[in-house]
Enzyme design. Sequence first.
Site, mmCIF file in Angstrom:
data_model
loop_
_atom_site.group_PDB
_atom_site.id
_atom_site.type_symbol
_atom_site.label_atom_id
_atom_site.label_comp_id
_atom_site.label_asym_id
_atom_site.label_seq_id
_atom_site.Cartn_x
_atom_site.Cartn_y
_atom_site.Cartn_z
ATOM 1 C CG ASP A 168 -18.598 -6.626 16.633
ATOM 2 O OD1 ASP A 168 -19.012 -6.800 17.804
ATOM 3 O OD2 ASP A 168 -18.542 -7.536 15.799
ATOM 4 C CB THR A 200 -25.183 -8.020 13.463
ATOM 5 O OG1 THR A 200 -26.482 -7.756 12.931
ATOM 6 C CG2 THR A 200 -24.373 -6.741 13.474
ATOM 7 C CB CYS A 227 -25.177 -9.758 2.315
ATOM 8 S SG CYS A 227 -25.307 -9.060 0.677
ATOM 9 C CB ALA A 228 -26.398 -9.840 7.889
ATOM 10 N NE ARG A 229 -30.710 -15.256 8.924
ATOM 11 C CZ ARG A 229 -29.849 -15.834 8.080
ATOM 12 N NH1 ARG A 229 -29.319 -15.147 7.082
ATOM 13 N NH2 ARG A 229 -29.506 -17.098 8.208
ATOM 14 C CD GLU A 258 -34.938 -14.424 3.364
ATOM 15 O OE1 GLU A 258 -34.642 -15.623 3.203
ATOM 16 O OE2 GLU A 258 -34.098 -13.563 3.650
ATOM 17 C CG HIS A 276 -31.180 -15.887 2.007
ATOM 18 N ND1 HIS A 276 -31.919 -15.980 3.150
ATOM 19 C CD2 HIS A 276 -29.890 -16.106 2.391
ATOM 20 C CE1 HIS A 276 -31.123 -16.238 4.184
ATOM 21 N NE2 HIS A 276 -29.883 -16.319 3.735
ATOM 22 C CG LEU A 277 -28.983 -15.639 -4.771
ATOM 23 C CD1 LEU A 277 -28.657 -15.121 -6.177
ATOM 24 C CD2 LEU A 277 -29.391 -17.112 -4.855
ATOM 25 N N GLY A 278 -26.384 -15.301 -0.626
ATOM 26 C CA GLY A 278 -25.045 -15.148 -0.029
ATOM 27 C C GLY A 278 -24.267 -16.443 0.079
ATOM 28 C CB ALA A 279 -24.772 -19.444 1.913
#
Length: 524
Positions: A168, A200, A227-229, A258, A276-279
């Site tokens: 990072d 990121t 699992c970010a973008r 998406e 897109h289930l991360g949240a």
Amino acid sequence: MFRILVSDAISEEGLAPLRKSEQIEIVQKKVTEVEDQLHEFDALLVRSATKVTEELLSKMPNLKIIGRAGVGVDNIDVEAATKRGIVVINAPNGNTISAAEHTFAMMAALVRHIPQAHISVKSREWNRSAFVGTELQGKHLGIIGFGRIGSEVAKRARAFGMFVHVYDPFLTKEHAEKLGVSIHTLDEVLACSDIITVHTPLTKETKGLLGEKNLAKTKKGVYLINCARGGIIDEQALIPFLQNGHVAGVALDVFEQEPPGDHPLFAFDNVIFTPHLGASTVEAQLNVATQVAEEVLQFLEGKPVTSSINLPTLSKDVYEKIQAFYNLAKKMGTIASQYMNIPVQELSVTYAGTVADLETTYITRSLLAGFLRPRVASTVNEVNAAMIAKERGITYGEKFSDETYGYANCLSLTVHGENKTFTIKGTHIPNYGDRIVHFDGFTIDFAPEGHLLYIQHQDRPGMIGKVGNILGEHQINIATMQVGRQQAGGKAIMMLSLDKPIDDALLQKLTEIEDIETVKRVEV
Ligand SMILES: NC(=O)c1ccc[n+]([C@@H]2O[C@H](COP(=O)([O-])OP(=O)(O)OC[C@H]3O[C@@H](n4cnc5c(N)ncnc54)[C@H](O)[C@@H]3O)[C@@H](O)[C@H]2O)c1
Ligand SMILES: O=C(O)[C@H](O)COP(=O)(O)O
């Protein structure tokens, strides 16, 4: 009455703070279903599905705030919103744990082939040898992007007995040490990791970060997780690495497009997907919805927001302390702008006394917005004030001083125009109010409110009477009047507060009184 458009699926329970307000009407519809009403909405609440483009914003001239119930704002044109003075807020930590847990679930599913085994069992097979996996313990996990989610993933990885390697570029050595990880170069992380997970935001720098060149630097047999973008791992570039077995498996929760449609990666059994289930947990959705709903409510009630993408962040505590100066600064800016109704190049704000210890950035932005408001046709507020000032070639700066002129606090604004410099000083007196104590070289004391009339004249007997008579003849009542002079018989000023504004003809009439030099109307 405020109208809020909620255009994505946002937790009903989280919207409760907004529903309680009688001043708010909530419309839960997709943008396409309310095309003919878009111009009426004051606020827009979204997740990642609604694309808040410049074109959409142009159809929403009344929009004041966009609330993103989640972290990523790459679906919002923040620059376009900022230009229009629209505040953009998000819920930066409401779904951190859910996203980290989902990443971990994907990691376990990936190395133990759980989705593939599940399908096999449901197909009435019992093929235990086809799904032999690998342990996580003792494996090297590369984390690219070590913010909120990356660091939660690291905690869980350590509990599983993994070695964590972090890349990072914005993480300081001290902070990394505090979090118990060592920082590496990207190449080092790529070379040593058995599993790589990206956390990121999607930016120009991170788009395609794991593309052909960097994928070639990874260990043979590496597992990859996004699992970010969508787009941080280049989906197309993965194909040859999956075909030749260099990449052992990939877990994707997010996609470049998406929904992804008929995706070429669907052809690979060792690539697993979630939509897109991360949240997408009850807890995360309640957290993010509550956070944005409370912020939007605050904002619509006229209070600054505490977590914004395009404004300096402000806690409730800090806001309470600066509120009085925030209002005073805006009024001083407005007065200065109308008084100096000529092109200006520079504004210089000096803070002295108790105000100098506060969060002045916000106060200065308020002053700047107050100054620009009488000059620009479009909406101007704390969000776009700096941008508009820059476009108009107006620079601004803050200074700090000990000189309070006997007050507990003092804000001083100096405006540099072509051939003229003007200074106004103000103070806020608790339980009394705002006072302007210095105006263009004169010591004075007036409240910066309402319809003000500034008159500069020669200090002669009868001047006040002459002004009072003319105003009286035109049925204009004087609410308050303050006078000041540099020396007896020299230059003097009157600052009148009127019950109603005066028109151009009356302004001209006052200017014609002998020994009156300047008459200016100022609306606050
Ligand atoms: N799948 C989901 O449902 C889901 C849920 C929540 C968040 N997210 C996404 O996860 C990502 C991370 O969220 P977060 O809350 O941890 O954000 P964060 O801002 O806390 O962390 C992001 C980190 O990335 C680092 N970074 C920025 N540019 C980098 C670069 N070029 N190389 C390496 N590191 C870089 C930053 O320094 C920061 O530490 C965001 O894109 C967010 O949208 C996805
Ligand atoms: O950035 C985020 O917060 C996540 O990607 C979640 O997106 P979502 O709200 O559309 O689930």
